[in-house]
Design an enzyme around this catalytic site. Structure first.
Site, PDB file in Angstrom:
ATOM      1  N   LEU A 106      56.745  -8.324  44.380  1.00  0.00           N
ATOM      2  CA  LEU A 106      55.571  -8.662  43.579  1.00  0.00           C
ATOM      3  C   LEU A 106      56.027  -9.490  42.388  1.00  0.00           C
ATOM      4  CD1 LEU A 106      53.660  -5.248  43.660  1.00  0.00           C
ATOM      5  CD2 LEU A 106      53.527  -7.178  45.265  1.00  0.00           C
ATOM      6  N   ASP A 107      55.951 -10.803  42.545  1.00  0.00           N
ATOM      7  CA  ASP A 107      56.475 -11.728  41.545  1.00  0.00           C
ATOM      8  C   ASP A 107      55.644 -11.693  40.266  1.00  0.00           C
ATOM      9  OD1 ASP A 107      58.116 -14.134  40.727  1.00  0.00           O
ATOM     10  OD2 ASP A 107      56.118 -15.041  40.744  1.00  0.00           O
ATOM     11  N   ALA A 108      56.350 -11.608  39.125  1.00  0.00           N
ATOM     12  CA  ALA A 108      55.707 -11.688  37.801  1.00  0.00           C
ATOM     13  C   ALA A 108      54.551 -10.710  37.658  1.00  0.00           C
ATOM     14  CB  ALA A 108      55.237 -13.118  37.528  1.00  0.00           C
TER      15      ALA A 108
END
Length: 579
Positions: free
Chosen positions: A234-236
């Protein structure tokens, strides 16, 4: 999936909706989720343990290795099969979709593979041989995406998908990872609007208050799972939810969204692993375990800057203090340990752990070794170092005292420390093959992060890997040898017990014990450029056991003897080989 009214799943769903979507009946939420995920492909780990000592991850771009007339993903697959083999069993392919900027993290279309990399068949072949991890770039989307173009035109899907803000709103409390302006003015069918852009004006933040956005991401997850992705990054994620007047990072709604995703995936695709990417101070990062109900895995972000400092300064003082303060991961959760990635070495996770003077000294040394810096803007308008941009191999070509002859030994020590810690080790491909700084790519792109994003010619790399004297061969062969040893040790299971050893600061040591208590491993590392003597009596080795070093095979019959560790030597002293 027709769930009874009182099912635990529906109960959890109601709790999530109470905070995130209070105006939508939970039954409607459940129905729409079912329409998307019914019959989705389940990970191979479904019903089994999520990880073991055999798990390790290789992090790479899809085109980090290239050969003419082959798709880069095909070339990557060949490299994995021929060089990595089964010594590392998982691969994280960084964003592989069409994109407009940020080397993949400004996604234009999540449903497609960037044709310059290959196609879904290439992804399928990798996922058939390796456990596959992929990025869910969930906070933002490219300004060239269909969603954003539809938003500007007032059409769906896209209308209502983005965060509009009054430019006069007080946004001084917002935590930023970049120095660019937060808002971007755009023209829409309804006139001029200002949209939220946490990272760049080409990466426009999505509005997760709109349930349709969540559903669109479930559709993307469905595609990924059906193509064999088992680990979702789950990017950023920390920046996901916005609320004017707050920091807009780690808000309760953001944590609830992670729990929501966890609930849904546990129901429809059990065995899917969620990992949160939150490059922030350590205490903030740890919150993403929740109560064991958020991320399965969190990145051990503080490890990279603290380990780098230990090897540059020749002292484990701060690395040891941090490790002693780290809690064991909750049951069913673990850490992802890494020392380098496609991004730089983040300095925010060192805040409160290294003093400003110590950070400044480390920054100065990295600049002398050819590294560069990226900054972020503070609330008062000033800028602060956000990350060090450097190849880790070149970052360790010397110490605070300058260059020396121990680069390879020091580098292998860094990777060996990482692979022995509680959690799952992750190797950036440019660490595995000892890639130096790519200053030419920095000049070409104008981006500091390009220094550690070299693209190898496959034939040139193979030639270096076949030369026993090359740094690439020496580093990769030794890392993979140690990984083969590691994978057989139950005391290196990600959930095995870990305690910090109280040794002199020129050593960094810790004890691991298998869950059945059958095996102990004392991992002792000389973090200096000088030979150091270790008193085995300091380790309290049980007198009835036969103790030996897994890495060298040396036996220690006298448990009170002194042994000399060469510069950057590691010992894995154990009472059982694990075979």
């Amino acid at each position: 999936m027709n769930e009874p009214e009182s099912s635990p799943y529906l109960h959890r769903l109601r709790n999530h909706c109470d905070l995130l979507y209070p105006n939508i009946p939970p039954e409607d939420v459940s129905k729409r989720i079912e329409e998307v995920l019914e019959g989705v492909k389940k990970p191979r780990s479904s019903g089994n343990g999520l990880w073991s000592s055999q798990d390790a991850i290789l992090i790479t771009y899809g085109d980090s290795i290239q050969r003419s007339e082959e798709s880069p993903l095909e070339t990557l697959h060949q490299f994995l099969r021929q060089t990595v083999k089964s010594d590392i069993n998982s691969v994280h392919i960084l964003p592989f979709c069409p994109y407009s900027s940020d080397d993949g993290f400004a996604v234009i279309d999540y449903r497609e593979i960037n044709p310059e990399l290959g196609d879904w068949d290439d992804v399928d072949r990798v996922s058939s041989d390796y456990r596959l991890m992929a990025d869910l770039v969930i906070n933002h989307v490219s300004s060239e995406s269909e969603w954003f173009k539809n938003y500007q035109a007032g059409k769906s899907p896209g209308a209502g998908f983005f965060v509009e803000v009054d430019p006069n709103a007080d946004l001084t409390s917002v935590v930023r990872p970049r120095a660019s302006s937060l808002l971007r003015e755009v023209q829409t069918a309804d006139g001029s609007r200002y949209v939220w852009c946490t990272f760049s004006h080409d990466q426009v933040d999505l509005n997760f208050r709109n349930f349709d956005v969540f559903i669109e991401f479930l559709k993307i997850i469905r595609i990924y799972l059906d193509h064999g992705v088992e680990i979702l990054r789950l990017d950023a994620i920390g920046y996901l939810w916005k609320k004017i007047g707050t920091t807009c990072i780690h808000l309760p709604e953001t944590h609830e969204m992670v729990r929501f995703l966890r609930t849904v995936l546990d129901e429809y695709a059990p065995g899917t692993v969620l990992i949160t990417e939150t490059n922030v101070p350590n205490q903030e990062n740890l919150t993403y375990f929740g109560n064991g109900n958020e991320a399965h895995i969190i990145y051990n972000f503080s490890l990279a800057p603290l380990l780098l400092h230990a090897l540059l300064a020749g002292t484990s003082k701060y690395l040891k203090a941090w490790m002693m303060s780290m809690p064991p991961a909750p049951m069913g959760c673990t850490y992802l340990n890494f020392t380098a990635s496609h991004d730089g070495i983040g300095m925010r996770p060192a805040e409160g752990l290294l003093s400003d003077d110590e950070q400044s000294e480390m920054v100065s040394t990295i600049e002398k070794f050819g590294g560069q810096l990226s900054t972020r803007k503070l609330g008062d308008g000033t800028e602060k170092v956000y990350e060090l941009n450097v190849s880790l191999f070149d970052a360790l070509q010397g110490t605070l005292e300058g260059l020396d002859r121990f680069q390879i030994d020091r580098f292998i020590c860094s990777q060996t420390i990482m692979m022995a810690l509680e959690g799952i080790p992750a190797f950036y491909i440019h660490s595995l093959v000892a890639t130096p700084n790519d200053t030419e790519l920095v000049e070409k792109t104008g981006r500091a992060r390009s220094i550690n994003r070299h693209q190898w010619d496959a034939d040139a790399l193979e030639k270096l890997l076949s030369d026993p004297q090359s740094p690439q061969s020496r580093v990769s062969n030794e890392i993979l040898r140690r990984m083969r040893i590691r994978s057989r040790q139950p005391a290196f299971d990600p959930s095995a017990v870990q305690f910090t050893l109280h040794l002199k600061t020129h050593f960094f040591g810790f004890w691991r014990q298998s869950r059945d208590r059958r095996q102990s491993i004392f991992a002792v590392n000389n973090v200096t450029s000088r030979r150091r003597s270790l008193n085995l009596s300091d380790l309290n080795l049980i007198v009835t056991d036969d103790w030996f070093d897994l890495l060298s095979g040396e036996h220690f019959d006298d448990r009170t003897q002194k042994i000399a560790l060469a510069p950057y030597q590691t010992l894995w002293i154990t009472n059982w080989s694990g075979d």
